[in-house]
Design a protein around this motif. Sequence first.
Motif, mmCIF file in Angstrom:
data_model
loop_
_atom_site.group_PDB
_atom_site.id
_atom_site.type_symbol
_atom_site.label_atom_id
_atom_site.label_comp_id
_atom_site.label_asym_id
_atom_site.label_seq_id
_atom_site.Cartn_x
_atom_site.Cartn_y
_atom_site.Cartn_z
ATOM 1 N N ALA A 239 1.018 -1.139 -0.042
ATOM 2 C CA ALA A 239 -0.103 -0.025 -0.107
ATOM 3 C C ALA A 239 0.846 1.239 0.049
ATOM 4 C CB ALA A 239 -0.988 -0.159 1.211
ATOM 5 N N ALA A 240 1.725 1.285 0.789
ATOM 6 C CA ALA A 240 2.795 2.442 0.945
ATOM 7 C C ALA A 240 3.558 2.636 -0.440
ATOM 8 C CB ALA A 240 3.851 2.297 2.059
ATOM 9 N N ASP A 241 4.161 1.630 -0.936
ATOM 10 C CA ASP A 241 4.659 1.543 -2.360
ATOM 11 C C ASP A 241 3.705 2.188 -3.553
ATOM 12 O OD1 ASP A 241 6.800 0.643 -0.965
ATOM 13 O OD2 ASP A 241 6.703 -1.469 -1.795
ATOM 14 N N ALA A 242 2.293 1.555 -3.478
ATOM 15 C CA ALA A 242 1.521 2.056 -4.512
ATOM 16 C C ALA A 242 1.204 3.455 -4.435
ATOM 17 C CB ALA A 242 0.554 1.014 -4.306
ATOM 18 N N CYS A 243 0.946 3.878 -3.170
ATOM 19 C CA CYS A 243 0.596 5.340 -2.828
ATOM 20 C C CYS A 243 1.852 6.093 -3.318
ATOM 21 C CB CYS A 243 0.419 5.576 -1.284
ATOM 22 S SG CYS A 243 -1.288 5.191 -0.831
ATOM 23 N N LYS A 244 2.948 5.672 -2.929
ATOM 24 C CA LYS A 244 4.358 6.671 -3.301
ATOM 25 C C LYS A 244 4.386 6.741 -4.974
ATOM 26 C CE LYS A 244 9.365 7.169 -2.945
ATOM 27 N NZ LYS A 244 10.276 6.341 -2.210
ATOM 28 N N ALA A 245 4.253 5.402 -5.684
ATOM 29 C CA ALA A 245 4.163 5.619 -6.907
ATOM 30 C C ALA A 245 3.128 6.188 -7.594
ATOM 31 C CB ALA A 245 3.918 3.867 -7.377
#
Length: 173
Positions: free
Chosen positions: A86-92
Amino acid sequence: MRPFRRHRPAGAAPGSTQVVGTAPAASTAPSAAPAGQPSASTPAAGPSTAGSEQLTGVQHAYLKAADPAKGTITFDLVEWFEGKAAADACKADGVEPAENDWCTGWYIRNNNKKLRTYPVAPGANLRVVGTTGTDLVNADLTKFRATLLQTGRVFVFTVKAGQITKADEVYTP
């Protein structure tokens, strides 16, 4: 007792979703996703017929309509992320974390607004979040439709043999 924030059916692992069908593989086959990646694939835009692209396995979506007389659900498929994914997708996506675990505990990506309609299998287990917010209660298709259209929440469902066999409303604060 702590309210649950998300629900994944027993045995369903992130990345377990598979899309198969007659459309070219490049447009519908998801890449193999490691654990913690989205649990639903979003095929490229194309024809909206179930015959040209058949979903199978665990999916996440927004309910758009349901027809109790025909026994069908129309939905907008989404990508569901949890934890680090979730954190990675938000950052992307350039999305900032917010309250209620948004981007740190869970995240929903909806880049494809294509609607799909699938039949609900006879005897399918449909459940909605109960009044306490910590439990799931059985619902018929009419109650399932009314609840999800009112709450606007995502639901997680299982597709087998071209039919929805199970569907649960996902509690998101």
